[in-house]
Design an enzyme around this catalytic site. Structure first.
Site, PDB file in Angstrom:
ATOM      1  N   THR A   5      34.770 -16.078  42.416  1.00  0.00           N
ATOM      2  CA  THR A   5      35.322 -14.925  42.058  1.00  0.00           C
ATOM      3  C   THR A   5      36.719 -14.903  41.459  1.00  0.00           C
ATOM      4  O   THR A   5      37.511 -15.634  42.286  1.00  0.00           O
ATOM      5  CB  THR A   5      34.792 -13.942  43.128  1.00  0.00           C
ATOM      6  OG1 THR A   5      33.494 -14.043  43.175  1.00  0.00           O
ATOM      7  CG2 THR A   5      35.465 -12.403  42.929  1.00  0.00           C
ATOM      8  N   GLY A  58      26.692  -8.015  44.823  1.00  0.00           N
ATOM      9  CA  GLY A  58      27.490  -8.533  46.001  1.00  0.00           C
ATOM     10  C   GLY A  58      28.828  -7.408  46.212  1.00  0.00           C
ATOM     11  O   GLY A  58      28.575  -6.494  45.773  1.00  0.00           O
ATOM     12  N   ASP A  59      29.694  -7.841  46.893  1.00  0.00           N
ATOM     13  CA  ASP A  59      30.888  -6.721  47.154  1.00  0.00           C
ATOM     14  C   ASP A  59      31.985  -6.469  45.934  1.00  0.00           C
ATOM     15  O   ASP A  59      32.595  -5.429  46.004  1.00  0.00           O
ATOM     16  CB  ASP A  59      31.952  -7.321  48.125  1.00  0.00           C
ATOM     17  CG  ASP A  59      32.406  -8.864  48.038  1.00  0.00           C
ATOM     18  OD1 ASP A  59      31.877  -9.536  47.479  1.00  0.00           O
ATOM     19  OD2 ASP A  59      33.662  -8.942  48.194  1.00  0.00           O
ATOM     20  N   ARG A  95      20.497  -8.484  42.933  1.00  0.00           N
ATOM     21  CA  ARG A  95      21.495  -8.546  43.978  1.00  0.00           C
ATOM     22  C   ARG A  95      22.749  -8.288  43.464  1.00  0.00           C
ATOM     23  O   ARG A  95      23.084  -8.671  42.328  1.00  0.00           O
ATOM     24  CB  ARG A  95      21.384 -10.211  44.811  1.00  0.00           C
ATOM     25  CG  ARG A  95      22.277 -10.105  45.636  1.00  0.00           C
ATOM     26  CD  ARG A  95      23.580 -10.751  45.476  1.00  0.00           C
ATOM     27  NE  ARG A  95      24.387 -11.013  46.641  1.00  0.00           N
ATOM     28  CZ  ARG A  95      25.670 -11.349  46.605  1.00  0.00           C
ATOM     29  NH1 ARG A  95      26.328 -11.353  45.283  1.00  0.00           N
ATOM     30  NH2 ARG A  95      26.447 -11.552  47.311  1.00  0.00           N
ATOM     31  N   GLY A 136      29.440 -11.889  49.806  1.00  0.00           N
ATOM     32  CA  GLY A 136      29.459 -10.361  49.608  1.00  0.00           C
ATOM     33  C   GLY A 136      28.880  -9.476  50.470  1.00  0.00           C
ATOM     34  O   GLY A 136      29.405  -8.416  51.055  1.00  0.00           O
ATOM     35  N   THR A 192      36.896 -12.043  48.069  1.00  0.00           N
ATOM     36  CA  THR A 192      35.998 -12.960  47.481  1.00  0.00           C
ATOM     37  C   THR A 192      35.398 -13.742  48.626  1.00  0.00           C
ATOM     38  O   THR A 192      36.118 -13.866  49.846  1.00  0.00           O
ATOM     39  CB  THR A 192      36.844 -14.063  46.839  1.00  0.00           C
ATOM     40  OG1 THR A 192      35.883 -15.196  46.353  1.00  0.00           O
ATOM     41  CG2 THR A 192      37.944 -15.010  47.436  1.00  0.00           C
ATOM     42  N   GLY A 193      34.242 -14.077  48.516  1.00  0.00           N
ATOM     43  CA  GLY A 193      33.287 -14.612  49.744  1.00  0.00           C
ATOM     44  C   GLY A 193      31.911 -14.117  49.809  1.00  0.00           C
ATOM     45  O   GLY A 193      31.365 -13.660  48.633  1.00  0.00           O
TER      46      GLY A 193
HETATM   47  N1  ASP Z   1      32.013 -12.140  46.778  1.00  0.00           N
HETATM   48  C1  ASP Z   1      31.107 -12.581  45.543  1.00  0.00           C
HETATM   49  C2  ASP Z   1      29.617 -12.017  45.990  1.00  0.00           C
HETATM   50  O1  ASP Z   1      29.192 -12.127  46.908  1.00  0.00           O
HETATM   51  C3  ASP Z   1      30.996 -14.069  45.423  1.00  0.00           C
HETATM   52  C4  ASP Z   1      32.262 -14.762  45.474  1.00  0.00           C
HETATM   53  O2  ASP Z   1      33.424 -14.153  45.881  1.00  0.00           O
HETATM   54  O3  ASP Z   1      32.256 -15.990  45.450  1.00  0.00           O
HETATM   55  O4  ASP Z   1      28.892 -11.685  44.916  1.00  0.00           O
END
Ligand code: ASP
Length: 368
Positions: free
Chosen positions: A202, A232-233, A230, A256, A253-254
């Site tokens: 992200t 995410g955050d 789905r 989510g 980022t991470g």
């Molecule tokens: N946070 C993003 C998600 O969960 C993915 C990412 O940040 O790598 O969709």
């Protein structure tokens, strides 16, 4: 701490000689400050997993995006315009999981998520599960600026994008050989989705402009092999993105699901907002009193800032809680007092920051 007077609460002379004129000048200097932080994803980013060529390419992309944002802020542009232009640059770069280079879903399609928030009025826009728009951050911004809504999804959001006249692309625009290889490996069960997701992620940007306003934005393709719509955050205001002039701007980022459960972006801003008046009270207690027992100086909110260490601690505390829940990842922050930084619990995070104080740096690994 009193702005520009780091930790000097012991001197009554200092306070009594601080004239109104000096104070006004400090305010002007503060207003002239700007800062920006960016990220291009967090995860198991170790030196042995990245070739020197890729390392150079990523750093160049981060520097380019950072320079685009910094130039806008330097010229007195808004935080909102700076983060938008910065994120477009990262979306257009195939190295990141946003726009071109977005990861594939289980059905080998791309479903992009993005959000943006203006800290000056708490206006926000977000889109989830979209495709067809070249730059999802522009669609999030169009939702914020030109619709009565905060979040649009799927086909409806795609239609809104076309009606807004945003640049459209065919589905193959997002694809890169690397992402195709990843989804095929996931579908063949050769690797798990988690193995690919947390390396190249992200993108996001947060900024504070010379006018004192803050903005945050995030854009992503989500997780490789995601199914069932789905989300995410990244498009969730308060989880992946938040901005409030009273406290901070955050992009995450991470993993989510955990960022949503903890409301990470809003949680950090809320803690900063609530810590600030308490910190002023605590600082006031350290000001010397005259013989009648009155403070020799009354600290005014406009001349008080949270220290770099306090901001970092708040961000680190929330990321530590994320880790305790089982989540991985990180955030970038900018504050109204000019700080710009990061917190992450992964091996690395593609990141960069620049400030009016002359800093411009990019980094990849955790130990940099
Ligand atoms: N946070 C993003 C998600 O969960 C993915 C990412 O940040 O790598 O969709």
């Amino acid at each position: 701490m009193i702005r520009n007077l780091f930790g000097l609460f012991g001197s009554a002379i200092l306070f009594s000689t601080m004239t109104a004129a000096a104070s006004a000048q400090d305010d002007m200097e503060e207003e002239a400050n700007w800062s920006i932080a960016i990220h291009g994803g967090a995860g198991t980013i170790d030196r042995d997993k990245i070739t020197p060529e890729k390392d150079t390419e990523i750093r160049a992309a981060l520097n380019k995006a950072l320079t685009i944002g910094s130039d806008i802020l330097k010229d007195g542009g808004t935080a909102m315009n700076a983060i938008t232009a910065t994120i477009i640059s990262l979306e257009n770069n195939p190295n990141f999981n946003a726009g071109k280079g977005a990861v594939f879903t289980w059905d080998r399609t791309n479903e992009l998520d993005s959000s943006i928030m203006d800290g000056s009025d708490l206006s926000a826009g977000a889109v989830a599960g979209i495709n067809g728009t070249k730059n999802p951050i522009l669609l999030a911004r169009a939702v914020k600026d030109n619709s009565p809504h905060v979040m649009l999804s799927g086909e409806g959001a795609n239609q809104f994008s076309r009606e807004q006249g945003l640049e459209q692309v065919t589905p193959d625009y997002y694809a890169t050989p690397h992402r195709l290889q990843q989804i095929e490996a996931v579908l063949a069960r050769e690797i798990s989705a988690a193995d690919v997701d947390y390396k190249f992620g992200t993108v996001g940007a947060v900024a504070h402009d010379r006018g004192g306003n803050m903005a945050a934005g995030t854009s992503t393709g989500g997780m490789t092999g995601k199914r069932w719509g789905r989300i995410g955050d990244s498009p969730v205001i308060g989880a992946g993105t938040y901005a409030d002039n009273r406290s901070c701007a955050i992009s995450a980022t991470g993993s989510g699901e955990y960022f949503i459960r903890l409301g990470v972006a809003h949680e950090i801003c809320a803690r900063i907002r609530m810590r600030w008046p308490i910190a002023i009270e605590e600082a006031q207690l350290t000001v010397p009193k005259d013989e009648d027992g009155n403070y020799t100086y009354i600290i005014h909110a406009s001349e008080f800032m949270l220290s770099d260490a306090e901001i970092q601690q708040i961000a680190d505390d929330v990321i530590a809680e994320l880790g305790e829940l089982g989540g991985d990842g990180g955030i970038i922050y900018a504050t109204p007092w000019g700080q710009a930084g990061y917190s992450f619990n992964t091996a690395g995070m593609y990141r960069g920051r620049a400030t009016s104080e002359g800093e411009q740096s990019v980094a990849i690994y955790g130990d940099e």
